[in-house]
Design a protein around this motif. Structure first.
Motif, PDB file in Angstrom:
ATOM      1  N   LYS A  24     -32.767  27.545 -13.298  1.00  3.14           N
ATOM      2  CA  LYS A  24     -33.086  26.707 -14.402  1.00  3.14           C
ATOM      3  C   LYS A  24     -32.036  25.957 -14.854  1.00  3.14           C
ATOM      4  CE  LYS A  24     -34.043  29.630 -18.077  1.00  3.14           C
ATOM      5  NZ  LYS A  24     -33.943  30.657 -18.874  1.00  3.14           N
ATOM      6  N   ASP A  25     -30.694  26.258 -14.523  1.00  2.31           N
ATOM      7  CA  ASP A  25     -29.489  25.610 -14.757  1.00  2.31           C
ATOM      8  C   ASP A  25     -29.479  24.426 -13.872  1.00  2.31           C
ATOM      9  OD1 ASP A  25     -28.946  27.356 -16.980  1.00  2.31           O
ATOM     10  OD2 ASP A  25     -27.270  28.277 -15.746  1.00  2.31           O
ATOM     11  N   GLY A  26     -30.066  24.487 -12.825  1.00  2.48           N
ATOM     12  CA  GLY A  26     -30.044  23.472 -11.723  1.00  2.48           C
ATOM     13  C   GLY A  26     -28.311  23.495 -11.036  1.00  2.48           C
ATOM     14  N   TRP A  27     -27.726  24.674 -11.056  1.00  2.00           N
ATOM     15  CA  TRP A  27     -26.499  24.884 -10.489  1.00  2.00           C
ATOM     16  C   TRP A  27     -26.451  26.040  -9.677  1.00  2.00           C
ATOM     17  CZ3 TRP A  27     -22.585  28.297 -11.133  1.00  2.00           C
ATOM     18  CH2 TRP A  27     -21.441  28.038 -10.334  1.00  2.00           C
ATOM     19  N   PHE A  28     -26.089  26.122  -8.594  1.00  2.00           N
ATOM     20  CA  PHE A  28     -25.964  27.321  -7.549  1.00  2.00           C
ATOM     21  C   PHE A  28     -24.725  27.785  -7.289  1.00  2.00           C
ATOM     22  CE2 PHE A  28     -30.138  25.991  -7.690  1.00  2.00           C
ATOM     23  CZ  PHE A  28     -30.880  27.013  -7.586  1.00  2.00           C
ATOM     24  N   ALA A  29     -24.344  28.935  -7.675  1.00  2.00           N
ATOM     25  CA  ALA A  29     -22.959  29.606  -7.627  1.00  2.00           C
ATOM     26  C   ALA A  29     -22.638  29.612  -6.163  1.00  2.00           C
ATOM     27  CB  ALA A  29     -22.706  30.818  -7.960  1.00  2.00           C
ATOM     28  N   PRO A  30     -21.444  29.289  -5.556  1.00  2.00           N
ATOM     29  CA  PRO A  30     -20.701  29.307  -4.362  1.00  2.00           C
ATOM     30  C   PRO A  30     -20.619  30.925  -3.844  1.00  2.00           C
ATOM     31  CG  PRO A  30     -19.028  28.933  -5.623  1.00  2.00           C
ATOM     32  CD  PRO A  30     -20.197  29.060  -6.526  1.00  2.00           C
ATOM     33  N   THR A  31     -20.378  31.015  -2.602  1.00  2.00           N
ATOM     34  CA  THR A  31     -19.864  32.216  -2.134  1.00  2.00           C
ATOM     35  C   THR A  31     -18.448  32.388  -2.097  1.00  2.00           C
ATOM     36  OG1 THR A  31     -21.695  32.667  -0.660  1.00  2.00           O
ATOM     37  CG2 THR A  31     -19.698  34.030  -0.024  1.00  2.00           C
ATOM     38  N   LEU A  32     -17.888  33.438  -3.135  1.00  2.00           N
ATOM     39  CA  LEU A  32     -16.156  33.541  -3.080  1.00  2.00           C
ATOM     40  C   LEU A  32     -15.931  33.609  -1.560  1.00  2.00           C
ATOM     41  CD1 LEU A  32     -15.623  35.008  -6.416  1.00  2.00           C
ATOM     42  CD2 LEU A  32     -15.580  32.701  -5.717  1.00  2.00           C
ATOM     43  N   ASN A  33     -14.643  33.671  -1.414  1.00  2.00           N
ATOM     44  CA  ASN A  33     -13.929  33.784  -0.184  1.00  2.00           C
ATOM     45  C   ASN A  33     -14.247  33.406   1.107  1.00  2.00           C
ATOM     46  OD1 ASN A  33     -11.880  35.155  -1.843  1.00  2.00           O
ATOM     47  ND2 ASN A  33     -13.390  37.002  -2.123  1.00  2.00           N
ATOM     48  N   LEU A  34     -15.394  32.594   1.003  1.00  5.03           N
ATOM     49  CA  LEU A  34     -16.125  32.124   2.353  1.00  5.03           C
ATOM     50  C   LEU A  34     -15.136  30.613   2.885  1.00  5.03           C
ATOM     51  CD1 LEU A  34     -18.057  32.043   4.382  1.00  5.03           C
ATOM     52  CD2 LEU A  34     -19.814  30.938   3.121  1.00  5.03           C
ATOM     53  N   ASP A  35     -14.207  31.296   3.592  1.00  2.00           N
ATOM     54  CA  ASP A  35     -13.324  29.960   3.959  1.00  2.00           C
ATOM     55  C   ASP A  35     -13.517  29.825   5.449  1.00  2.00           C
ATOM     56  OD1 ASP A  35     -11.828  30.268   1.612  1.00  2.00           O
ATOM     57  OD2 ASP A  35     -10.484  31.999   2.416  1.00  2.00           O
ATOM     58  N   ASN A  36     -14.097  30.265   6.008  1.00  2.61           N
ATOM     59  CA  ASN A  36     -14.113  30.262   7.539  1.00  2.61           C
ATOM     60  C   ASN A  36     -15.664  31.054   8.138  1.00  2.61           C
ATOM     61  OD1 ASN A  36     -11.532  28.962   8.502  1.00  2.61           O
ATOM     62  ND2 ASN A  36     -10.940  31.095   7.676  1.00  2.61           N
ATOM     63  N   ILE A  37     -16.762  30.106   8.011  1.00  5.06           N
ATOM     64  CA  ILE A  37     -17.875  30.580   8.341  1.00  5.06           C
ATOM     65  C   ILE A  37     -17.917  31.494   9.865  1.00  5.06           C
ATOM     66  CG2 ILE A  37     -20.496  30.317   8.676  1.00  5.06           C
ATOM     67  CD1 ILE A  37     -20.160  27.891   6.936  1.00  5.06           C
ATOM     68  N   ASP A  38     -18.461  32.623   9.900  1.00  3.97           N
ATOM     69  CA  ASP A  38     -18.566  33.429  11.352  1.00  3.97           C
ATOM     70  C   ASP A  38     -19.383  32.632  11.875  1.00  3.97           C
ATOM     71  OD1 ASP A  38     -18.859  35.112  13.201  1.00  3.97           O
ATOM     72  OD2 ASP A  38     -19.334  36.704  11.835  1.00  3.97           O
ATOM     73  N   PRO A  39     -18.964  32.262  13.287  1.00  3.02           N
ATOM     74  CA  PRO A  39     -19.802  31.659  14.236  1.00  3.02           C
ATOM     75  C   PRO A  39     -20.789  32.548  14.778  1.00  3.02           C
ATOM     76  CG  PRO A  39     -17.607  32.171  15.058  1.00  3.02           C
ATOM     77  CD  PRO A  39     -17.397  32.410  13.835  1.00  3.02           C
ATOM     78  N   GLU A  40     -20.925  33.699  14.676  1.00  2.00           N
ATOM     79  CA  GLU A  40     -21.865  34.426  14.853  1.00  2.00           C
ATOM     80  C   GLU A  40     -23.230  34.495  13.938  1.00  2.00           C
ATOM     81  OE1 GLU A  40     -22.121  36.547  17.669  1.00  2.00           O
ATOM     82  OE2 GLU A  40     -20.402  35.262  18.136  1.00  2.00           O
ATOM     83  N   CYS A  41     -22.841  33.889  12.760  1.00  2.00           N
ATOM     84  CA  CYS A  41     -23.694  33.917  11.727  1.00  2.00           C
ATOM     85  C   CYS A  41     -24.740  32.790  12.073  1.00  2.00           C
ATOM     86  CB  CYS A  41     -23.216  33.615  10.515  1.00  2.00           C
ATOM     87  SG  CYS A  41     -22.399  35.207   9.574  1.00  2.00           S
ATOM     88  N   GLY A  42     -25.973  32.746  11.328  1.00  2.00           N
ATOM     89  CA  GLY A  42     -26.842  31.820  11.671  1.00  2.00           C
ATOM     90  C   GLY A  42     -26.705  30.334  10.981  1.00  2.00           C
ATOM     91  N   GLU A  43     -27.114  29.306  11.568  1.00  2.00           N
ATOM     92  CA  GLU A  43     -26.724  27.911  11.066  1.00  2.00           C
ATOM     93  C   GLU A  43     -27.766  27.819   9.728  1.00  2.00           C
ATOM     94  OE1 GLU A  43     -26.746  24.634  13.544  1.00  2.00           O
ATOM     95  OE2 GLU A  43     -26.649  25.804  15.269  1.00  2.00           O
ATOM     96  N   LEU A  44     -26.767  27.858   8.748  1.00  2.00           N
ATOM     97  CA  LEU A  44     -27.330  27.577   7.176  1.00  2.00           C
ATOM     98  C   LEU A  44     -26.410  26.517   6.696  1.00  2.00           C
ATOM     99  CD1 LEU A  44     -28.448  31.231   6.623  1.00  2.00           C
ATOM    100  CD2 LEU A  44     -29.955  29.145   6.894  1.00  2.00           C
ATOM    101  N   ASP A  45     -26.971  26.155   5.469  1.00  2.00           N
ATOM    102  CA  ASP A  45     -26.003  25.364   4.449  1.00  2.00           C
ATOM    103  C   ASP A  45     -25.281  26.382   3.442  1.00  2.00           C
ATOM    104  OD1 ASP A  45     -24.998  23.371   2.869  1.00  2.00           O
ATOM    105  OD2 ASP A  45     -26.713  22.646   2.173  1.00  2.00           O
ATOM    106  N   TYR A  46     -24.262  26.784   3.792  1.00  2.00           N
ATOM    107  CA  TYR A  46     -23.630  27.866   2.982  1.00  2.00           C
ATOM    108  C   TYR A  46     -22.750  27.192   1.870  1.00  2.00           C
ATOM    109  CZ  TYR A  46     -24.195  30.937   6.980  1.00  2.00           C
ATOM    110  OH  TYR A  46     -24.673  31.896   7.876  1.00  2.00           O
ATOM    111  N   VAL A  47     -23.159  27.681   0.434  1.00  2.00           N
ATOM    112  CA  VAL A  47     -22.773  26.906  -0.437  1.00  2.00           C
ATOM    113  C   VAL A  47     -21.598  27.657  -0.783  1.00  2.00           C
ATOM    114  CG1 VAL A  47     -23.201  26.913  -2.902  1.00  2.00           C
ATOM    115  CG2 VAL A  47     -24.851  26.841  -1.578  1.00  2.00           C
ATOM    116  N   VAL A  48     -20.370  26.656  -0.939  1.00  2.00           N
ATOM    117  CA  VAL A  48     -19.091  27.217  -1.132  1.00  2.00           C
ATOM    118  C   VAL A  48     -18.325  26.231  -2.182  1.00  2.00           C
ATOM    119  CG1 VAL A  48     -18.879  27.973   1.453  1.00  2.00           C
ATOM    120  CG2 VAL A  48     -18.473  25.659   0.928  1.00  2.00           C
ATOM    121  N   GLY A  49     -16.953  26.457  -2.378  1.00  2.00           N
ATOM    122  CA  GLY A  49     -16.179  25.590  -3.163  1.00  2.00           C
ATOM    123  C   GLY A  49     -16.646  25.737  -4.726  1.00  2.00           C
ATOM    124  N   GLU A  50     -17.078  24.379  -5.256  1.00  2.00           N
ATOM    125  CA  GLU A  50     -17.285  24.270  -6.690  1.00  2.00           C
ATOM    126  C   GLU A  50     -18.781  24.673  -7.021  1.00  2.00           C
ATOM    127  OE1 GLU A  50     -15.267  23.852  -8.983  1.00  2.00           O
ATOM    128  OE2 GLU A  50     -13.550  23.685  -7.668  1.00  2.00           O
TER     129      GLU A  50
END
Length: 410
Positions: free
Chosen positions: A353-379
């Motif tokens: 509804k707000d049109g804004w999606f919260a980032p994942t905190l503390n996600l500084d280095n995406i695990d290379p074992e994880c799947g390729e996705l558009d990880y929401v970080v930062g602001e």
């Protein structure tokens, strides 16, 4: 098949008891994790971290008689339900007691202090702490039963106790009850109270974070340097309503619940399976009559455990591809177990509804074992999407997926 609207939302958690407070915490990128010094006496437990609700008190207008049957987990659930019914304009409405409204709600277990009282009786033959309400507070369906009794709901009661899919199964089974014509309204979701016993359960699996000197730096879902989950507490409740029933009374509609999928791995109690995780998402898409490209955001389970993060993200990537935005609010609240599916469903609706999606905190280095996705970080991310998916995956190989669609003007 009937359509199902979300007409009320409510919850309590470490970031607050209303969406304005919770949104402020998400935007400030502030987590609710603290060092639990009261756990220091448990010397065999490695973690000292929890997502506690500081200073929680039940509403002042509740009576002593009403509170007698409620441990902390039920208090959270009833409080969230009261907020959601008020939001829906149904608090005190006679339809709730007419038999047209039911309850579908769960938690991992009941109140652990009452369980301890029974353990004292079992181990030491000491029953002084037990009374007529002790079992009602500890029973696995204490949340659903107490909601039904508190508000006088006379429809079906569906207790869900499936660890971290308790809340999402509560919503999904409520949705099916309305969709298939058994009820017009359902009060649904999940709850959990923070307990050192639950933290110890994960500690024995070497699955808890041990960053006891840096509570703001954990948990770290999807991050290469994660070291485990943090247990939290809270409750989330949605009011689901048959669409035409809601429209006739002029209800505000937050979103439409259009898809639910649930299945089981059938392989291992604690080893998640990518194929069946993806299968649950596909079941939700099929139920909603949607193709994968209709989903604009996935609210991930994101526990910050290596096996869970990797299996979940690979399954999500295999279905949606690298273009899919994903984040986890467990980085703010910790893992609220029976409550997480309901809280994250609520957050998904509000963020859409707000049109804004919260980032994942503390996600500084995406695990290379994880799947390729558009990880929401930062602001965080400004996005206009029409459909969001919220996923949860529990011990026992229980998988759930919910799909919510934007409601015009909602």
């Amino acid at each position: 098949m009937r359509r199902v609207a979300v007409t009320g939302v409510g919850g309590v958690c470490g970031l607050g008891q209303d969406w304005a407070s919770i949104r402020a915490g998400l935007r400030a990128r502030r987590n609710a994790i603290r060092v639990m010094r009261e756990w220091d006496r448990h010397t065999d437990m490695n973690t000292r971290l929890g997502g506690a609700m500081e200073g929680y008190r039940p509403p002042l207008h509740w009576t002593r008689k009403q509170l007698r049957s409620m441990g902390r987990v039920a208090q959270f659930a009833v409080h969230a339900a009261e907020n959601a019914l008020k939001d829906a304009g149904l608090l005190g409405d006679p339809v709730i007691t007419s038999g047209a409204a039911g309850v579908s709600c769960g938690s991992s277990i009941g109140s652990t202090l009452d369980i301890a009282d029974f353990a004292e009786f079992y181990l030491n033959d000491n029953s002084r702490a037990l009374n007529a309400n002790s079992y009602v507070r500890l029973m696995p369906h204490t949340t659903a039963a107490n909601i039904g009794i508190f508000f006088g709901a006379r429809g079906r009661i569906i207790p869900t106790s499936s660890a971290c899919t308790s809340g999402s199964q509560g919503i999904g089974f409520a949705y099916e009850s309305i969709k298939n014509g058994q009820q017009d309204i359902m009060i649904c979701g999940g709850s959990e109270e923070l307990s050192p016993a639950e933290a110890m359960a994960f500690d024995t699996l070497f699955a808890t974070s041990r960053r006891n000197d840096a509570p703001q730096a954990t948990p770290r879902p999807y991050d290469r340097d994660r070291d485990g989950l943090v247990i939290g507490e809270g409750a989330g409740i949605l009011i689901l309503e048959e669409l035409e029933h809601a429209q006739r009374r002029g209800a505000r509609i937050h979103a439409e619940l259009v898809g639910f999928g649930t299945n089981s791995d059938g392989v291992h109690v604690t080893r998640p399976q990518e194929a069946t995780m993806r299968g649950a998402m596909e079941l939700a898409l099929k139920d909603a009559a949607l193709e994968p490209d209709a989903i604009g955001y996935v609210n991930g389970h994101g526990t910050a455990t290596q096996q869970g993060d990797v299996a979940e993200t690979r399954a999500t990537s295999a279905l949606f591809g690298a273009r899919m935005p994903i984040s986890s609010q467990k980085s703010y609240l910790g893992h609220t177990l029976g409550a997480c599916g309901a809280l994250e469903a609520w957050f998904s609706i509000e963020m859409m509804k707000d049109g804004w999606f919260a980032p994942t905190l503390n996600l500084d280095n995406i695990d290379p074992e994880c799947g390729e996705l558009d990880y929401v970080v930062g602001e965080g991310r400004a996005l206009h999407v029409d459909c969001v998916m919220s996923n949860n995956f529990a011990f026992g190989g229980v998988n759930t997926s919910l799909i919510f669609r934007r409601w015009p003007g909602g």
